[in-house]
Design a protein around this motif. Structure first.
Motif, PDB file in Angstrom:
ATOM      1  N   ASP A 276     -42.312 -21.304  25.444  1.00  0.00           N
ATOM      2  CA  ASP A 276     -41.843 -22.688  25.525  1.00  0.00           C
ATOM      3  C   ASP A 276     -42.076 -23.367  24.184  1.00  0.00           C
ATOM      4  OD1 ASP A 276     -40.633 -24.845  26.805  1.00  0.00           O
ATOM      5  OD2 ASP A 276     -42.579 -25.777  27.195  1.00  0.00           O
ATOM      6  N   GLY A 277     -41.094 -24.171  23.764  1.00  0.00           N
ATOM      7  CA  GLY A 277     -41.196 -24.832  22.457  1.00  0.00           C
ATOM      8  C   GLY A 277     -40.464 -24.046  21.382  1.00  0.00           C
ATOM      9  N   CYS A 278     -39.933 -22.884  21.724  1.00  0.00           N
ATOM     10  CA  CYS A 278     -39.185 -22.150  20.697  1.00  0.00           C
ATOM     11  C   CYS A 278     -37.767 -22.700  20.614  1.00  0.00           C
ATOM     12  CB  CYS A 278     -39.225 -20.639  20.932  1.00  0.00           C
ATOM     13  SG  CYS A 278     -38.093 -20.036  22.169  1.00  0.00           S
ATOM     14  N   ILE A 279     -37.102 -22.338  19.536  1.00  0.00           N
ATOM     15  CA  ILE A 279     -35.781 -22.866  19.196  1.00  0.00           C
ATOM     16  C   ILE A 279     -34.745 -22.490  20.265  1.00  0.00           C
ATOM     17  CG2 ILE A 279     -35.217 -20.770  17.846  1.00  0.00           C
ATOM     18  CD1 ILE A 279     -33.872 -22.636  15.771  1.00  0.00           C
ATOM     19  N   SER A 280     -33.766 -23.367  20.454  1.00  0.00           N
ATOM     20  CA  SER A 280     -32.680 -23.026  21.379  1.00  0.00           C
ATOM     21  C   SER A 280     -31.829 -21.925  20.740  1.00  0.00           C
ATOM     22  CB  SER A 280     -31.815 -24.249  21.663  1.00  0.00           C
ATOM     23  OG  SER A 280     -31.073 -24.579  20.511  1.00  0.00           O
ATOM     24  N   SER A 281     -31.166 -21.143  21.570  1.00  0.00           N
ATOM     25  CA  SER A 281     -30.360 -20.027  21.044  1.00  0.00           C
ATOM     26  C   SER A 281     -29.243 -20.545  20.141  1.00  0.00           C
ATOM     27  CB  SER A 281     -29.732 -19.240  22.189  1.00  0.00           C
ATOM     28  OG  SER A 281     -30.719 -18.668  22.958  1.00  0.00           O
ATOM     29  N   LEU A 282     -28.591 -21.619  20.559  1.00  0.00           N
ATOM     30  CA  LEU A 282     -27.439 -22.086  19.775  1.00  0.00           C
ATOM     31  C   LEU A 282     -27.872 -22.570  18.388  1.00  0.00           C
ATOM     32  CD1 LEU A 282     -24.350 -22.299  20.311  1.00  0.00           C
ATOM     33  CD2 LEU A 282     -24.715 -24.763  20.506  1.00  0.00           C
ATOM     34  N   GLU A 283     -29.047 -23.210  18.302  1.00  0.00           N
ATOM     35  CA  GLU A 283     -29.542 -23.654  16.985  1.00  0.00           C
ATOM     36  C   GLU A 283     -29.955 -22.463  16.128  1.00  0.00           C
ATOM     37  OE1 GLU A 283     -29.184 -26.491  15.712  1.00  0.00           O
ATOM     38  OE2 GLU A 283     -28.662 -27.601  17.522  1.00  0.00           O
ATOM     39  N   ALA A 284     -30.394 -21.400  16.770  1.00  0.00           N
ATOM     40  CA  ALA A 284     -30.816 -20.205  16.013  1.00  0.00           C
ATOM     41  C   ALA A 284     -29.621 -19.431  15.472  1.00  0.00           C
ATOM     42  CB  ALA A 284     -31.661 -19.299  16.916  1.00  0.00           C
ATOM     43  N   LEU A 285     -28.455 -19.624  16.094  1.00  0.00           N
ATOM     44  CA  LEU A 285     -27.303 -18.770  15.788  1.00  0.00           C
ATOM     45  C   LEU A 285     -26.743 -18.896  14.355  1.00  0.00           C
ATOM     46  CD1 LEU A 285     -25.050 -16.781  16.734  1.00  0.00           C
ATOM     47  CD2 LEU A 285     -23.873 -18.754  17.754  1.00  0.00           C
ATOM     48  N   PRO A 286     -26.457 -20.099  13.828  1.00  0.00           N
ATOM     49  CA  PRO A 286     -25.781 -20.162  12.523  1.00  0.00           C
ATOM     50  C   PRO A 286     -26.526 -19.440  11.385  1.00  0.00           C
ATOM     51  CG  PRO A 286     -25.640 -22.285  13.622  1.00  0.00           C
ATOM     52  CD  PRO A 286     -26.573 -21.451  14.440  1.00  0.00           C
ATOM     53  N   PRO A 287     -27.843 -19.616  11.212  1.00  0.00           N
ATOM     54  CA  PRO A 287     -28.509 -18.874  10.140  1.00  0.00           C
ATOM     55  C   PRO A 287     -28.458 -17.351  10.337  1.00  0.00           C
ATOM     56  CG  PRO A 287     -29.999 -20.524  11.102  1.00  0.00           C
ATOM     57  CD  PRO A 287     -28.773 -20.521  11.927  1.00  0.00           C
ATOM     58  N   ILE A 288     -28.450 -16.917  11.601  1.00  0.00           N
ATOM     59  CA  ILE A 288     -28.362 -15.473  11.874  1.00  0.00           C
ATOM     60  C   ILE A 288     -26.961 -14.974  11.508  1.00  0.00           C
ATOM     61  CG2 ILE A 288     -28.331 -13.752  13.748  1.00  0.00           C
ATOM     62  CD1 ILE A 288     -30.735 -15.265  14.961  1.00  0.00           C
ATOM     63  N   ALA A 289     -25.952 -15.751  11.888  1.00  0.00           N
ATOM     64  CA  ALA A 289     -24.574 -15.354  11.542  1.00  0.00           C
ATOM     65  C   ALA A 289     -24.412 -15.303  10.024  1.00  0.00           C
ATOM     66  CB  ALA A 289     -23.583 -16.329  12.163  1.00  0.00           C
ATOM     67  N   ASP A 290     -25.071 -16.207   9.310  1.00  0.00           N
ATOM     68  CA  ASP A 290     -24.998 -16.208   7.832  1.00  0.00           C
ATOM     69  C   ASP A 290     -25.580 -14.930   7.246  1.00  0.00           C
ATOM     70  OD1 ASP A 290     -23.753 -18.547   7.531  1.00  0.00           O
ATOM     71  OD2 ASP A 290     -25.536 -19.739   6.996  1.00  0.00           O
ATOM     72  N   VAL A 291     -26.701 -14.485   7.817  1.00  0.00           N
ATOM     73  CA  VAL A 291     -27.348 -13.267   7.325  1.00  0.00           C
ATOM     74  C   VAL A 291     -26.505 -12.027   7.652  1.00  0.00           C
ATOM     75  CG1 VAL A 291     -29.310 -11.738   7.827  1.00  0.00           C
ATOM     76  CG2 VAL A 291     -29.715 -14.130   7.313  1.00  0.00           C
ATOM     77  N   ILE A 292     -25.925 -12.001   8.820  1.00  0.00           N
ATOM     78  CA  ILE A 292     -25.223 -10.793   9.280  1.00  0.00           C
ATOM     79  C   ILE A 292     -23.836 -10.656   8.625  1.00  0.00           C
ATOM     80  CG2 ILE A 292     -24.261  -9.617  11.326  1.00  0.00           C
ATOM     81  CD1 ILE A 292     -27.331  -9.532  11.189  1.00  0.00           C
ATOM     82  N   GLN A 293     -23.192 -11.766   8.385  1.00  0.00           N
ATOM     83  CA  GLN A 293     -21.884 -11.731   7.688  1.00  0.00           C
ATOM     84  C   GLN A 293     -20.893 -10.751   8.323  1.00  0.00           C
ATOM     85  OE1 GLN A 293     -20.724 -13.512   4.974  1.00  0.00           O
ATOM     86  NE2 GLN A 293     -22.562 -14.781   5.122  1.00  0.00           N
ATOM     87  N   GLY A 294     -20.861 -10.745   9.653  1.00  0.00           N
ATOM     88  CA  GLY A 294     -19.873  -9.915  10.347  1.00  0.00           C
ATOM     89  C   GLY A 294     -20.157  -8.420  10.323  1.00  0.00           C
ATOM     90  N   ARG A 295     -21.337  -8.011   9.822  1.00  0.00           N
ATOM     91  CA  ARG A 295     -21.603  -6.567   9.722  1.00  0.00           C
ATOM     92  C   ARG A 295     -22.043  -5.935  11.035  1.00  0.00           C
ATOM     93  NH1 ARG A 295     -25.221  -6.819   4.468  1.00  0.00           N
ATOM     94  NH2 ARG A 295     -25.553  -8.897   5.352  1.00  0.00           N
ATOM     95  N   MET A 296     -22.453  -6.746  12.002  1.00  0.00           N
ATOM     96  CA  MET A 296     -22.692  -6.208  13.354  1.00  0.00           C
ATOM     97  C   MET A 296     -22.381  -7.320  14.357  1.00  0.00           C
ATOM     98  SD  MET A 296     -26.760  -6.125  14.137  1.00  0.00           S
ATOM     99  CE  MET A 296     -27.495  -5.395  12.707  1.00  0.00           C
ATOM    100  N   PRO A 297     -22.039  -6.952  15.594  1.00  0.00           N
ATOM    101  CA  PRO A 297     -21.710  -7.989  16.568  1.00  0.00           C
ATOM    102  C   PRO A 297     -22.941  -8.802  16.978  1.00  0.00           C
ATOM    103  CG  PRO A 297     -21.631  -5.823  17.583  1.00  0.00           C
ATOM    104  CD  PRO A 297     -21.896  -5.599  16.135  1.00  0.00           C
ATOM    105  N   ILE A 298     -22.699 -10.087  17.170  1.00  0.00           N
ATOM    106  CA  ILE A 298     -23.761 -10.980  17.654  1.00  0.00           C
ATOM    107  C   ILE A 298     -23.302 -11.560  18.990  1.00  0.00           C
ATOM    108  CG2 ILE A 298     -25.101 -13.068  17.181  1.00  0.00           C
ATOM    109  CD1 ILE A 298     -24.398 -12.734  14.211  1.00  0.00           C
TER     110      ILE A 298
END
Ligand code: FNR
Length: 374
Positions: A276-298
């Motif tokens: 409890d108190g951890c980040i929501s999934s949707l807020e966590a998503l954009p920085p992860i998508a930036d790192v992955i750059q389409g190289r694997m499915p999210i």
């Protein structure tokens, strides 16, 4: 209220489904599905996050023919979503996962079977027919047992292994603790264990699912707080199936997952049931998508309630989403027919949302269609 309703018409909003589910089953199991950990800050944040992003539609495209599908690791998701792995489904309806599997099969919605199901992964597979299926693994302290489950999943036609990484221990679910309610202690998630040859080797006779010895043994081996990135190498040695990590929230972990040859990520906080108190999934998503750059499915789960949520997740970098509690409410209200209704309504909502965003296919949904609320 009975658990099978003919001519069923369930409400379209998840808040009303939730109320109906509360009236349909006992307080212990209802609280188990409905609540989160701690003060339920993350549970709430998952919903709020979707409200803090706005879709900016583009119009006057011909949207009369639409395709809501997406393809992930050779698996087609006809409506860009799958059923999230949810354990112990017989606490909600006697048919448990068999009912939800049949409902998923009716619409071709991919099904992710949990390690901790009330029916064995083999039996669930027979109710899915040729519907795509993945197996979610709690990588056990007993490595031989974990490998045995992977092999069984391969044999039963599961086409990917989802390793949940956010459950080194079970979250502090205050409301369940206050109720003294534990499906584990009731033996409701034992089916994959009592049908496993490695697990059975430890017992002289075939035990029943609620045998005290079995429950104790499962409790001993189920979660594995000593798991590390290096253990992924062992898993990869024992299967040729693609491996996805479920529960990734930090972009540094996303980057590590690539280094370790993982095949896909599920951005998730377990529906607010773990930290409890951890980040929501949707807020966590954009920085992860930036790192992955389409190289694997999210993929993403936690807080998906409506078709527009699928559009938002997609615009922020997820290829598809998982649906958790809403389908369980359908199961609790009316078994297979209840899950079918929830899926039907959700599928329609996704299709309508895609058209109203001004797109004819999910592949057109991108960053240009979303802005953060000021
Ligand atoms: C879960 N979840 C879960 N996750 C997992 O990896 N293995 C499991 O066995 C379970 N079991 C489980 C039981 C119940 C009753 C719930 C509600 C959830 C988490 C699930 O896969 C998913 O991450 C969340 O449910 C998604 O959030 P929403 O859609 O419920 O908000």
């Amino acid at each position: 209220m009975t658990n099978s309703i003919s001519n069923l018409e369930l409400p379209h909003s998840v808040s009303l489904l939730e109320k109906m589910a509360a009236e349909s089953i006992e307080n212990g199991p209802f609280t188990y599905v409905h609540s989160g950990s701690g003060n339920e800050i993350t549970l709430k944040a998952n919903i709020d996050a979707f409200e803090s992003w706005q879709i900016v539609p583009k119009y006057l495209n011909d949207v009369s023919i639409r395709d809501t599908s997406s393809k992930i690791l050779d698996t087609t998701f006809p409506n860009s979503f799958a059923l999230a792995p949810v354990g112990v489904q017989s606490i909600f309806h006697p048919e448990g996962e068999l009912a939800s599997a049949r409902a998923a099969a009716h619409y071709g919605v991919p099904f992710i079977a949990s390690t901790f199901t009330s029916h064995s992964l083999e039996e669930i597979a027979t109710h899915l027919g040729d519907t795509p299926r993945w197996f979610q693994l709690y990588w056990s302290k007993d490595e031989e047992l974990a490998i045995s489950m992977v092999k069984r999943a391969e044999k039963a036609g599961y086409s990917a292994i989802v390793i949940t990484v956010d459950t080194s221990l079970i979250g502090n679910r205050e409301r369940d603790l206050n109720n003294g309610y534990s499906p584990l202690k009731l033996g409701k998630g034992s089916a994959n264990y009592i049908n496993d040859p490695v697990f059975l080797e430890r017992f002289k006779t075939r035990p029943s699912s609620d045998d005290k010895g079995v429950i104790e043994k499962i409790g001993d081996v189920l979660f594995n707080p000593s798991l590390t990135w290096e253990d992924l190498r062992t898993i990869k040695k024992h299967t040729s199936l693609p491996i996805l990590l479920k529960g990734i929230l930090h972009e540094e972990d996303a980057s590590k997952a690539m280094d370790y040859g993982v095949d896909g990520l599920i951005v998730s906080n377990h529906g607010g049931r773990q930290l409890d108190g951890c980040i929501s999934s949707l807020e966590a998503l954009p920085p992860i998508a930036d790192v992955i750059q389409g190289r694997m499915p999210i993929l993403l789960d936690s807080g998906i309630r409506r078709g527009s949520d699928v559009i938002k997740a997609r615009a922020l970098g997820a290829s598809a989403v998982l649906l958790g509690r809403p389908f369980v409410y359908g199961l609790a209200i009316a078994g297979e027919q209840g899950v079918r209704q929830v899926l039907k309504n959700f599928i329609n909502d996704i299709d309508t949302s895609l058209a109203l965003t001004g797109c004819t296919s999910m592949s057109q949904v991108n960053k240009s269609l979303i802005r953060r609320k000021k």
